[in-house]
Design a protein around this motif. Structure first.
Motif, mmCIF file in Angstrom:
data_model
loop_
_atom_site.group_PDB
_atom_site.id
_atom_site.type_symbol
_atom_site.label_atom_id
_atom_site.label_comp_id
_atom_site.label_asym_id
_atom_site.label_seq_id
_atom_site.Cartn_x
_atom_site.Cartn_y
_atom_site.Cartn_z
ATOM 1 N N ASP A 77 10.888 -3.444 6.935
ATOM 2 C CA ASP A 77 9.647 -4.184 6.689
ATOM 3 C C ASP A 77 8.441 -3.286 6.974
ATOM 4 O OD1 ASP A 77 9.474 -6.896 5.628
ATOM 5 O OD2 ASP A 77 10.912 -7.419 7.188
ATOM 6 N N SER A 78 8.380 -2.193 6.221
ATOM 7 C CA SER A 78 7.480 -1.087 6.542
ATOM 8 C C SER A 78 6.003 -1.453 6.518
ATOM 9 C CB SER A 78 7.728 0.062 5.567
ATOM 10 O OG SER A 78 9.086 0.452 5.562
ATOM 11 N N ALA A 79 5.609 -2.373 5.647
ATOM 12 C CA ALA A 79 4.182 -2.623 5.429
ATOM 13 C C ALA A 79 3.679 -3.879 6.132
ATOM 14 C CB ALA A 79 3.894 -2.706 3.935
ATOM 15 N N THR A 80 4.241 -4.186 7.308
ATOM 16 C CA THR A 80 3.855 -5.411 8.017
ATOM 17 C C THR A 80 2.877 -5.145 9.154
ATOM 18 O OG1 THR A 80 5.869 -5.226 9.354
ATOM 19 C CG2 THR A 80 5.953 -6.681 7.440
ATOM 20 N N ARG A 98 2.231 0.855 12.753
ATOM 21 C CA ARG A 98 1.551 1.962 12.086
ATOM 22 C C ARG A 98 1.401 1.686 10.594
ATOM 23 N NH1 ARG A 98 4.842 4.644 16.035
ATOM 24 N NH2 ARG A 98 3.679 6.233 17.204
ATOM 25 N N SER A 99 0.354 2.254 10.004
ATOM 26 C CA SER A 99 0.181 2.176 8.554
ATOM 27 C C SER A 99 1.268 2.981 7.852
ATOM 28 C CB SER A 99 -1.186 2.728 8.158
ATOM 29 O OG SER A 99 -1.225 4.144 8.360
ATOM 30 N N ILE A 100 1.403 2.768 6.558
ATOM 31 C CA ILE A 100 2.368 3.538 5.770
ATOM 32 C C ILE A 100 2.086 5.033 5.892
ATOM 33 C CG2 ILE A 100 3.083 4.078 3.401
ATOM 34 C CD1 ILE A 100 4.358 1.528 4.454
ATOM 35 N N TYR A 101 0.834 5.423 5.731
ATOM 36 C CA TYR A 101 0.486 6.838 5.842
ATOM 37 C C TYR A 101 0.866 7.391 7.215
ATOM 38 C CZ TYR A 101 -2.376 11.027 6.414
ATOM 39 O OH TYR A 101 -2.810 12.305 6.693
ATOM 40 N N ASP A 102 0.540 6.665 8.270
ATOM 41 C CA ASP A 102 0.845 7.148 9.616
ATOM 42 C C ASP A 102 2.349 7.200 9.878
ATOM 43 O OD1 ASP A 102 -1.818 7.505 10.206
ATOM 44 O OD2 ASP A 102 -2.044 5.604 11.274
ATOM 45 N N LEU A 104 4.589 7.964 7.624
ATOM 46 C CA LEU A 104 5.050 9.167 6.936
ATOM 47 C C LEU A 104 4.663 10.421 7.709
ATOM 48 C CD1 LEU A 104 4.174 8.041 3.307
ATOM 49 C CD2 LEU A 104 6.476 8.335 4.247
ATOM 50 N N VAL A 105 3.457 10.464 8.241
ATOM 51 C CA VAL A 105 3.034 11.597 9.062
ATOM 52 C C VAL A 105 3.941 11.724 10.287
ATOM 53 C CG1 VAL A 105 1.175 12.457 10.545
ATOM 54 C CG2 VAL A 105 0.650 11.589 8.267
ATOM 55 N N LEU A 106 4.370 10.595 10.845
ATOM 56 C CA LEU A 106 5.267 10.598 11.998
ATOM 57 C C LEU A 106 6.650 11.139 11.651
ATOM 58 C CD1 LEU A 106 5.450 9.501 15.025
ATOM 59 C CD2 LEU A 106 6.586 7.520 14.006
ATOM 60 N N GLY A 107 7.013 11.102 10.366
ATOM 61 C CA GLY A 107 8.316 11.610 9.959
ATOM 62 C C GLY A 107 9.184 10.631 9.209
ATOM 63 N N THR A 108 8.746 9.383 9.077
ATOM 64 C CA THR A 108 9.493 8.393 8.297
ATOM 65 C C THR A 108 9.660 8.893 6.866
ATOM 66 O OG1 THR A 108 8.560 6.594 9.612
ATOM 67 C CG2 THR A 108 9.467 6.013 7.449
ATOM 68 N N ASP A 136 -1.203 4.114 -2.217
ATOM 69 C CA ASP A 136 -2.238 5.085 -1.865
ATOM 70 C C ASP A 136 -1.848 5.888 -0.628
ATOM 71 O OD1 ASP A 136 -3.756 4.232 -3.996
ATOM 72 O OD2 ASP A 136 -5.137 3.006 -2.784
ATOM 73 N N GLY A 137 -1.227 5.224 0.347
ATOM 74 C CA GLY A 137 -0.781 5.923 1.547
ATOM 75 C C GLY A 137 0.298 6.939 1.248
ATOM 76 N N VAL A 138 1.241 6.567 0.383
ATOM 77 C CA VAL A 138 2.311 7.487 -0.010
ATOM 78 C C VAL A 138 1.730 8.693 -0.748
ATOM 79 C CG1 VAL A 138 4.364 7.762 -1.454
ATOM 80 C CG2 VAL A 138 4.081 5.685 -0.080
ATOM 81 N N LYS A 139 0.846 8.431 -1.700
ATOM 82 C CA LYS A 139 0.272 9.528 -2.484
ATOM 83 C C LYS A 139 -0.582 10.449 -1.610
ATOM 84 C CE LYS A 139 -1.199 6.655 -5.767
ATOM 85 N NZ LYS A 139 -1.814 6.157 -7.035
ATOM 86 N N ARG A 140 -1.331 9.862 -0.694
ATOM 87 C CA ARG A 140 -2.136 10.699 0.208
ATOM 88 C C ARG A 140 -1.237 11.619 1.030
ATOM 89 N NH1 ARG A 140 -5.367 8.564 5.592
ATOM 90 N NH2 ARG A 140 -5.958 10.645 6.366
ATOM 91 N N PHE A 141 -0.172 11.063 1.589
ATOM 92 C CA PHE A 141 0.740 11.877 2.394
ATOM 93 C C PHE A 141 1.356 13.002 1.559
ATOM 94 C CE2 PHE A 141 5.205 12.699 3.461
ATOM 95 C CZ PHE A 141 5.019 13.358 4.669
ATOM 96 N N LEU A 142 1.839 12.679 0.386
ATOM 97 C CA LEU A 142 2.518 13.687 -0.425
ATOM 98 C C LEU A 142 1.567 14.775 -0.911
ATOM 99 C CD1 LEU A 142 5.019 11.480 -2.463
ATOM 100 C CD2 LEU A 142 5.488 12.932 -0.482
ATOM 101 N N SER A 143 0.279 14.453 -1.000
ATOM 102 C CA SER A 143 -0.696 15.483 -1.365
ATOM 103 C C SER A 143 -0.918 16.482 -0.236
ATOM 104 C CB SER A 143 -2.034 14.832 -1.741
ATOM 105 O OG SER A 143 -2.706 14.329 -0.595
#
Length: 328
Positions: A77-80, A98-102, A104-108, A136-143
């Protein structure tokens, strides 16, 4: 005043059942603690800590790291993180802070996202922000992290209708980042799938499933065996049993997920309190996959309220696989 003896007896029964259930949870947690004390939670790679969790796949070497070697740290339930009303309904639905972006930054690296007809995030009857926030969070991280791969699972939440033409919307939004469905992907290295970065699994309830070879992957490519329990050792043992029934990750053409979570119940409804009964035993679970001969089968490992140690455990086991430390 009329005295209703049956209501009094029913109330006493409810209290007794609650007390008995709390005892069962405590007994099961103690059993896991005893297993941890007797067997430990050390495993090949358990001492590994990425220099930067944001780029831990890159650190292991995109030219060496195969897709089917990765132990993918995932969130349930990643986006809760922003769902419900704080202190009112949020404690019963929030599974990540944490937000989706955070995350991913953490390593998820595996995201579990639930949507409804209007393209909003939801968990049960509660709704949150637009799915655009996730994308948007996914795309920001991957950039920012050019050699990391993400599995993005998006499903229509139970009891809701599919967003209209959502498959087309996902393809439009994610475009060239999408790793198209191809069974050969599992045996490829990260470098061989770059610059594409997202394996997007779309799980509608009634709309047509993605076709073979399309930009999106269908439900059968991310499988699990979820059971509805708040008993920590019952869930731990079920996860181990079902994992043991899977082929080795190097031999299968789908991702298999173990969800290191338990399920809140009406008498035990706060997500974080329930999950605290099993969360401390993530490394124990990995260690037990070695002890029981299932270490080559663990692939996606998901949790509520993901933290640094959970990511490090998955990255460490992945590093051991790359280095050939007792795991294929």
């Amino acid at each position: 005043m009329h005295f209703n003896i049956s209501k009094v007896l029913d109330h006493r029964k409810d209290i007794s059942n609650f007390v008995d259930h709390r005892k069962d949870i405590s007994t099961e947690k103690e059993a896991l603690a005893d297993l941890l004390a007797s067997s430990g939670d050390h495993f090949p790679g358990s001492d590994f800590h990425p220099a930067d969790r944001k780029t831990w796949m890159s650190e292991l070497g995109p030219d060496r790291l195969r897709i089917n070697q990765i132990v993918w740290p995932g969130t349930h339930d990643s986006a809760t993180n922003d769902i419900g009303v704080p202190l009112v309904t949020r404690p019963f639905a929030e599974c990540q802070t944490r937000s989706i972006y955070d995350q991913l930054v953490l390593g998820t690296r595996v995201l579990d996202v639930r949507v409804e007809k209007g393209r909003h995030i939801c968990h049960g009857i509660l709704q949150s922000y637009s799915v655009d926030v996730v994308l948007d969070g996914v795309k920001r991280f991957l950039s920012e992290a050019e050699s990391e791969i993400v599995i993005l699972e998006i499903r229509t939440e139970y009891g809701h209708e599919d967003p209209p033409e959502f498959d087309k919307y996902l393809v439009e939004q994610l475009g060239d980042l999408l790793i198209h469905h191809d069974d050969a992907v599992f045996g490829k290295t990260v470098a061989e799938v770059l610059p594409k970065r997202i394996i997007c699994v779309w799980k509608p309830r009634n709309s047509p499933a993605p076709a073979a070879g399309s930009p999106l992957w269908s439900a059968g490519y991310l499988r699990d065996n979820w059971i509805d329990t708040d008993l920590p050792k019952t869930k731990f043992d079920s996860n181990m049993k079902h994992l043991g029934e899977q082929p080795p990750s190097a031999a299968r053409k789908y991702f298999y997920r173990v969800e290191h979570t338990v399920t809140p119940k009406p008498e035990n409804p706060v997500v974080k309190m329930v999950d605290n009964e099993i969360r401390p035993f993530a490394r124990l679970f990995i260690a037990q996959t070695f002890a029981q001969g299932f270490a080559d089968r663990l692939q996606v490992f998901s949790t509520d309220f993901i933290d640094e140690d959970f990511v490090d455990a998955c990255a460490g086991m992945t590093q051991a696989r790359v280095e050939g430390q007792g795991i294929s």
